[in-house]
Design a protein around this motif. Structure first.
Motif, short mmCIF file in Angstrom:
data_model
loop_
_atom_site.label_atom_id
_atom_site.label_comp_id
_atom_site.label_asym_id
_atom_site.label_seq_id
_atom_site.Cartn_x
_atom_site.Cartn_y
_atom_site.Cartn_z
N ALA A 6 0.86 -1.18 0.00
CA ALA A 6 0.00 0.00 0.00
C ALA A 6 0.90 1.23 0.00
CB ALA A 6 -0.91 0.01 1.21
N ILE A 7 0.38 2.30 -0.57
CA ILE A 7 1.12 3.56 -0.66
C ILE A 7 0.26 4.64 -0.02
CG2 ILE A 7 2.12 5.25 -2.24
CD1 ILE A 7 2.23 2.74 -4.24
N TYR A 8 0.89 5.38 0.88
CA TYR A 8 0.19 6.45 1.61
C TYR A 8 0.97 7.75 1.49
CZ TYR A 8 -2.04 2.43 3.85
OH TYR A 8 -2.72 1.27 4.09
N ALA A 17 4.21 0.62 2.42
CA ALA A 17 4.12 -0.54 3.31
C ALA A 17 4.04 -1.79 2.44
CB ALA A 17 2.88 -0.43 4.19
N VAL A 18 4.95 -2.74 2.70
CA VAL A 18 5.02 -3.96 1.90
C VAL A 18 5.22 -5.15 2.82
CG1 VAL A 18 6.15 -5.13 -0.04
CG2 VAL A 18 6.23 -2.63 0.10
N CYS A 19 4.51 -6.23 2.55
CA CYS A 19 4.75 -7.47 3.29
C CYS A 19 4.78 -8.66 2.34
CB CYS A 19 3.71 -7.67 4.39
SG CYS A 19 2.06 -8.09 3.82
N ASP A 20 5.57 -9.66 2.71
CA ASP A 20 5.56 -10.92 1.98
C ASP A 20 4.14 -11.48 2.02
OD1 ASP A 20 8.31 -10.55 1.93
OD2 ASP A 20 8.79 -12.37 3.06
N TYR A 57 8.29 2.35 -6.18
CA TYR A 57 7.68 3.05 -5.04
C TYR A 57 8.61 3.01 -3.82
CZ TYR A 57 3.39 2.70 -7.77
OH TYR A 57 2.45 2.78 -8.75
N MET A 58 9.24 1.86 -3.61
CA MET A 58 10.15 1.72 -2.48
C MET A 58 11.32 2.70 -2.60
SD MET A 58 10.15 -2.44 -1.98
CE MET A 58 11.56 -2.43 -0.89
N LYS A 59 11.83 2.85 -3.80
CA LYS A 59 12.97 3.76 -4.00
C LYS A 59 12.59 5.22 -3.83
CE LYS A 59 15.72 0.67 -6.85
NZ LYS A 59 16.38 0.45 -8.14
N ASN A 65 7.87 0.60 5.36
CA ASN A 65 7.41 -0.30 6.40
C ASN A 65 7.37 -1.68 5.75
OD1 ASN A 65 5.72 -1.89 8.08
ND2 ASN A 65 4.86 -0.04 8.97
N LEU A 66 8.37 -2.50 6.04
CA LEU A 66 8.54 -3.79 5.37
C LEU A 66 8.44 -4.93 6.37
CD1 LEU A 66 11.68 -2.91 3.22
CD2 LEU A 66 9.27 -2.60 2.61
N VAL A 67 7.71 -5.98 6.00
CA VAL A 67 7.59 -7.16 6.85
C VAL A 67 7.79 -8.40 5.99
CG1 VAL A 67 6.10 -8.48 8.38
CG2 VAL A 67 5.95 -5.98 8.37
#
Length: 92
Positions: A6-8, A17-20, A57-59, A65-67
């Protein structure tokens, strides 16, 4: 490999925010730091994508917020700075 993300936009901050995919709805905690993270679909699960979808987006993010081991490994291989909190536990 698939990831929920998700992108906020919060003021001047771009939060990604990214999760496996296998961590969604899990709980992570670090008792010594008093930190608990619930990996909720309502926060992380807005979209489902692959590395190629999420990496731009991460860059650009000011806050990540990574899980999960897979997404954290990708972030490290791309040279992104991270703070490690804990290993997962189920149930909490």
């Amino acid at each position: 490999m698939k990831f929920y993300y998700a992108i906020y936009q919060q003021g001047h901050e771009l939060i990604v925010a990214v999760c496996d995919d296998d961590t969604l709805e899990g709980t992570f905690y670090c008792a010594e730091r008093g930190i608990k993270i619930d990996v909720k679909k309502s926060f992380y699960g807005k979209k489902l994508g692959q590395k190629e979808d999420i990496l731009p987006y991460m860059k650009d993010a000011t806050i990540l917020n990574l899980v999960g081991k897979k997404i954290v490994g990708i972030a490290l291989s791309e040279g992104l700075s991270l703070i490690h909190i804990s290993e997962p536990t189920r149930p909490y």
